[in-house]
Write a protein that holds these residues in place. Structure first.
Motif, short mmCIF file in Angstrom:
data_model
loop_
_atom_site.label_atom_id
_atom_site.label_comp_id
_atom_site.label_asym_id
_atom_site.label_seq_id
_atom_site.Cartn_x
_atom_site.Cartn_y
_atom_site.Cartn_z
N MET A 1 0.83 -1.20 0.00
CA MET A 1 0.00 0.00 0.00
C MET A 1 0.87 1.25 0.00
O MET A 1 2.01 1.23 0.43
CB MET A 1 -0.93 0.00 1.21
N LEU A 2 0.30 2.32 -0.44
CA LEU A 2 1.06 3.54 -0.67
C LEU A 2 0.44 4.71 0.06
O LEU A 2 -0.75 4.91 0.04
CB LEU A 2 1.07 3.81 -2.19
N SER A 3 1.28 5.47 0.73
CA SER A 3 0.78 6.66 1.41
C SER A 3 0.32 7.69 0.41
O SER A 3 0.88 7.82 -0.67
CB SER A 3 1.90 7.26 2.28
N SER A 4 -0.69 8.47 0.78
CA SER A 4 -1.19 9.50 -0.13
C SER A 4 -0.18 10.62 -0.30
O SER A 4 -0.34 11.48 -1.15
CB SER A 4 -2.51 10.10 0.41
N ARG A 5 0.89 10.63 0.48
CA ARG A 5 1.92 11.63 0.31
C ARG A 5 2.98 11.19 -0.69
O ARG A 5 3.88 11.95 -1.01
CB ARG A 5 2.61 11.94 1.65
N ALA A 15 -5.75 16.11 -6.13
CA ALA A 15 -6.56 15.24 -5.30
C ALA A 15 -5.97 13.85 -5.27
O ALA A 15 -5.67 13.26 -6.29
CB ALA A 15 -7.98 15.17 -5.85
N ALA A 16 -5.76 13.31 -4.10
CA ALA A 16 -5.34 11.94 -3.98
C ALA A 16 -6.49 11.07 -4.46
O ALA A 16 -7.61 11.23 -4.01
CB ALA A 16 -5.01 11.60 -2.52
N PRO A 17 -6.21 10.14 -5.42
CA PRO A 17 -7.29 9.36 -6.00
C PRO A 17 -8.09 8.59 -4.97
O PRO A 17 -7.55 7.89 -4.14
CB PRO A 17 -6.54 8.41 -6.95
N VAL A 18 -9.39 8.73 -5.00
CA VAL A 18 -10.28 8.05 -4.09
C VAL A 18 -11.28 7.22 -4.85
O VAL A 18 -11.43 6.04 -4.65
CB VAL A 18 -11.01 9.06 -3.19
N ALA A 27 -9.14 18.87 -2.73
CA ALA A 27 -7.77 18.43 -2.97
C ALA A 27 -7.15 17.86 -1.71
O ALA A 27 -7.24 18.42 -0.64
CB ALA A 27 -6.92 19.61 -3.46
N ARG A 28 -6.55 16.66 -1.84
CA ARG A 28 -5.68 16.11 -0.81
C ARG A 28 -4.32 15.99 -1.45
O ARG A 28 -4.16 15.38 -2.50
CB ARG A 28 -6.17 14.73 -0.37
N VAL A 29 -3.33 16.57 -0.87
CA VAL A 29 -2.04 16.70 -1.50
C VAL A 29 -1.31 15.36 -1.56
O VAL A 29 -1.28 14.62 -0.60
CB VAL A 29 -1.17 17.71 -0.73
N VAL A 30 -0.74 15.06 -2.71
CA VAL A 30 0.18 13.95 -2.85
C VAL A 30 1.50 14.57 -3.29
O VAL A 30 1.53 15.49 -4.10
CB VAL A 30 -0.30 12.92 -3.88
N LYS A 86 -2.79 9.26 4.50
CA LYS A 86 -3.75 8.17 4.49
C LYS A 86 -3.32 7.18 3.44
O LYS A 86 -2.69 7.54 2.46
CB LYS A 86 -5.16 8.69 4.20
N VAL A 87 -3.67 5.95 3.64
CA VAL A 87 -3.25 4.91 2.71
C VAL A 87 -3.91 5.12 1.35
O VAL A 87 -5.10 5.41 1.25
CB VAL A 87 -3.62 3.52 3.27
#
Length: 266
Positions: A1-5, A15-18, A27-30, A86-87
């Motif tokens: 699994m990969l961190s959203s960062r 936006a971190a893909p959801v 937007a959630r920063v990656v 977040k994962v």
């Protein structure tokens, strides 16, 4: 699994893909370092400027960099830092849909570049950055290798909605069209490629897909487009140039909606 960062899209705050959605997103920063690395030292006095630092294209780059966080781009970032990581869990069906939706948008850009009504777009046809042919091959390969039927783009999906917007801008708003062209095409040469590499490691047995393969040196291809944008922008009024820059936020939002597909379950 990969961190959203973990590295994401074009060195920008996206936006971190959801989920794959055409609805407005928050937007959630990656974190990504893309072309024109975040926080890179300025050109030394007397040194020759790089193409990305010349003319109007430098203004476009600077506006895009302002959409970074300070930790991504200490000198130019203006966005708030991301919340606790977040994962981020991409899926094969989701990534295949991302490729399908992306292909729809690339095809629209490439068709617009051949418009006889706007001969100024001809400079953006056959630049070497076109991706639709590679994407078509990747979609067939991934569908066959993993036994996943290629999804059919939906009329209300992110690819179709973005394509509709691009087609409208190409006809009625050349400055906004060029803004979207620049941000979408350049994104996948760096930050987008970093996401592709992560997905390849996690889901594709390390396979490097055609989407991220270019004929020739990528930086030379990018510099050619940069020069063409600068030449075109010289024919615009200051107001038209400002309008082009103002479209940056919208271009990031629309691209971010397609990125969300990567984590879709189907």
């Amino acid at each position: 699994m990969l961190s959203s960062r973990v590295s994401g899209f074009r060195g920008s705050s996206v936006a971190a893909p959801v989920r794959c959605s055409a609805q407005p997103i928050r937007a959630r920063v990656v974190r990504v370092q893309a072309f024109g690395p975040s926080g890179a030292p300025a050109t030394k006095p007397g040194a020759e400027k790089q193409e990305k630092e010349k003319g109007f294209i430098n203004d476009m780059r600077r506006v895009a960099m302002k959409m970074h966080t300070k930790d991504q781009a200490p000198k130019e970032g203006e966005q708030k830092a991301a919340p606790a990581p977040k994962v981020w869990a991409p899926t094969r069906p989701g990534y295949l849909r991302f490729l399908v939706e992306s292909k729809v948008v690339y095809e629209t850009f490439q068709k617009a570049a051949q418009s006889k009504a706007h001969p100024e777009y001809a400079a953006f046809a056959s630049t070497g950055l076109e991706r639709s042919a590679g994407l078509a091959a990747d979609i067939v390969w991934m569908s066959s290798k993993y036994g996943i039927p290629a999804p059919v783009p939906k009329p209300d999906g992110p690819g179709a909605l973005y394509s509709k917007k691009i087609a409208e801008l190409a006809e009625s708003d050349p400055q906004a069209f060029i803004c979207h062209y620049y941000n979408f095409f350049f994104a996948h040469t760096a930050g987008g490629k970093m996401i592709g590499n992560k997905v390849a490691e996690m889901l594709l047995d390390g396979e490097q897909i055609n989407f991220y393969k270019y004929e020739g040196e990528v930086q030379e291809l990018l510099d050619g487009v940069r020069r063409n944008i600068n030449s075109l922008a010289e024919t615009w009024t200051p107001e038209q140039q400002a309008h082009c820059l103002e479209e940056t936020t919208e271009s990031f939002k629309m691209a971010g909606q397609i990125m969300q597909c990567i984590t879709a379950e189907e």
